[in-house]
Design a protein around this motif. Structure first.
Motif, PDB file in Angstrom:
ATOM      1  N   MET A   1       4.425   1.956   2.895  1.00 56.28           N
ATOM      2  CA  MET A   1       4.312   0.741   2.120  1.00 56.28           C
ATOM      3  C   MET A   1       3.936   1.046   0.670  1.00 56.28           C
ATOM      4  SD  MET A   1       5.063  -1.788   3.836  1.00 56.28           S
ATOM      5  CE  MET A   1       5.167  -2.509   5.395  1.00 56.28           C
ATOM      6  N   VAL A   2       3.020   1.992   0.509  1.00 53.70           N
ATOM      7  CA  VAL A   2       2.577   2.344  -0.839  1.00 53.70           C
ATOM      8  C   VAL A   2       3.768   2.813  -1.673  1.00 53.70           C
ATOM      9  CG1 VAL A   2       1.170   3.975  -2.166  1.00 53.70           C
ATOM     10  CG2 VAL A   2       0.210   2.869  -0.146  1.00 53.70           C
ATOM     11  N   GLU A   3       4.539   3.726  -1.109  1.00 61.03           N
ATOM     12  CA  GLU A   3       5.689   4.248  -1.855  1.00 61.03           C
ATOM     13  C   GLU A   3       6.754   3.170  -2.065  1.00 61.03           C
ATOM     14  OE1 GLU A   3       6.961   7.651   0.352  1.00 61.03           O
ATOM     15  OE2 GLU A   3       5.079   8.704  -0.016  1.00 61.03           O
ATOM     16  N   GLY A   4       7.052   2.397  -1.039  1.00 58.57           N
ATOM     17  CA  GLY A   4       8.077   1.366  -1.133  1.00 58.57           C
ATOM     18  C   GLY A   4       7.739   0.287  -2.147  1.00 58.57           C
ATOM     19  N   ALA A   5       6.463  -0.030  -2.268  1.00 61.14           N
ATOM     20  CA  ALA A   5       6.020  -1.062  -3.209  1.00 61.14           C
ATOM     21  C   ALA A   5       5.719  -0.484  -4.582  1.00 61.14           C
ATOM     22  CB  ALA A   5       4.782  -1.756  -2.660  1.00 61.14           C
ATOM     23  N   GLY A  10      -3.087   2.329  -1.175  1.00 64.86           N
ATOM     24  CA  GLY A  10      -3.233   1.241  -0.225  1.00 64.86           C
ATOM     25  C   GLY A  10      -4.025   1.649   0.992  1.00 64.86           C
ATOM     26  N   THR A  11      -4.427   0.642   1.752  1.00 69.63           N
ATOM     27  CA  THR A  11      -5.163   0.871   2.992  1.00 69.63           C
ATOM     28  C   THR A  11      -4.631  -0.060   4.072  1.00 69.63           C
ATOM     29  OG1 THR A  11      -6.887  -0.744   2.437  1.00 69.63           O
ATOM     30  CG2 THR A  11      -7.307   1.554   1.845  1.00 69.63           C
ATOM     31  N   ALA A  25      -5.057   5.362   4.906  1.00 73.87           N
ATOM     32  CA  ALA A  25      -5.211   5.181   3.461  1.00 73.87           C
ATOM     33  C   ALA A  25      -4.301   6.176   2.756  1.00 73.87           C
ATOM     34  CB  ALA A  25      -6.659   5.399   3.036  1.00 73.87           C
ATOM     35  N   ARG A  26      -3.798   5.752   1.610  1.00 69.12           N
ATOM     36  CA  ARG A  26      -2.957   6.650   0.816  1.00 69.12           C
ATOM     37  C   ARG A  26      -3.161   6.308  -0.654  1.00 69.12           C
ATOM     38  NH1 ARG A  26       3.126   7.967   2.124  1.00 69.12           N
ATOM     39  NH2 ARG A  26       2.119   9.636   3.215  1.00 69.12           N
ATOM     40  N   LEU A  44      -3.511  -5.254   5.362  1.00 76.02           N
ATOM     41  CA  LEU A  44      -2.837  -4.284   4.513  1.00 76.02           C
ATOM     42  C   LEU A  44      -3.218  -4.627   3.082  1.00 76.02           C
ATOM     43  CD1 LEU A  44      -0.665  -2.090   3.925  1.00 76.02           C
ATOM     44  CD2 LEU A  44       1.010  -3.954   3.882  1.00 76.02           C
ATOM     45  N   ARG A  45      -3.821  -3.674   2.363  1.00 69.07           N
ATOM     46  CA  ARG A  45      -4.222  -3.886   0.967  1.00 69.07           C
ATOM     47  C   ARG A  45      -3.520  -2.859   0.097  1.00 69.07           C
ATOM     48  NH1 ARG A  45      -9.639  -3.715  -0.701  1.00 69.07           N
ATOM     49  NH2 ARG A  45      -9.165  -5.434  -2.043  1.00 69.07           N
TER      50      ARG A  45
END
Length: 127
Positions: A1-5, A10-11, A25-26, A44-45
């Motif tokens: 999600m972090v990479e896609g967004a 994110g966590t 977490a990433r 999801l944050r």
């Protein structure tokens, strides 16, 4: 999600009983201005973009649609986990009761007679 967004970090966590439990977490931890998607007990944050700008509106809209899939996916997993914990607790209880029954059985009939004799002696009666 972090990479896609294209987020800085994110966590993914579960909030049970008022206490969050971090699952993953990433990147940079999301701050107070993080974009948040809640699906049942799952949260999801995502932090803003690495350049400090917020996530794009289209990305936010797509992520907002994840609330129900998150709730369904993790809800099923959490239900199985709760069920497994309950079964383990019941198994431990059955084992404890079996141990008590075995201990009582090991004493056998002589245990009841000995116990009766002990009570008679305690109250001053001799048999």
């Amino acid at each position: 999600m972090v990479e896609g967004a294209a987020a800085a970090g994110g966590t993914l966590s579960i909030e049970r009983g008022g206490a969050p439990v971090l699952l993953a977490a990433r990147g940079a931890p999301p701050g107070s201005d993080a974009f948040e998607v809640r699906g049942g007990e799952v949260v999801l944050r995502l932090a803003g973009r690495p350049d400090g700008t917020p996530l794009l509106g289209g990305v936010r809209a797509l992520l907002s649609d994840l609330d129900l899939p998150l709730a369904e996916a993790f809800g099923a997993v959490l239900a199985r986990e709760d069920q497994a914990r309950t079964i383990a607790g019941l198994a431990a209880r059955v084992d404890a009761l079996a141990g008590q029954v075995a201990a009582l059985s090991a004493g056998g009939a002589s245990s009841a007679r000995t116990s009766s004799m002990k009570r008679s002696t305690e109250i001053g009666l001799e048999t």
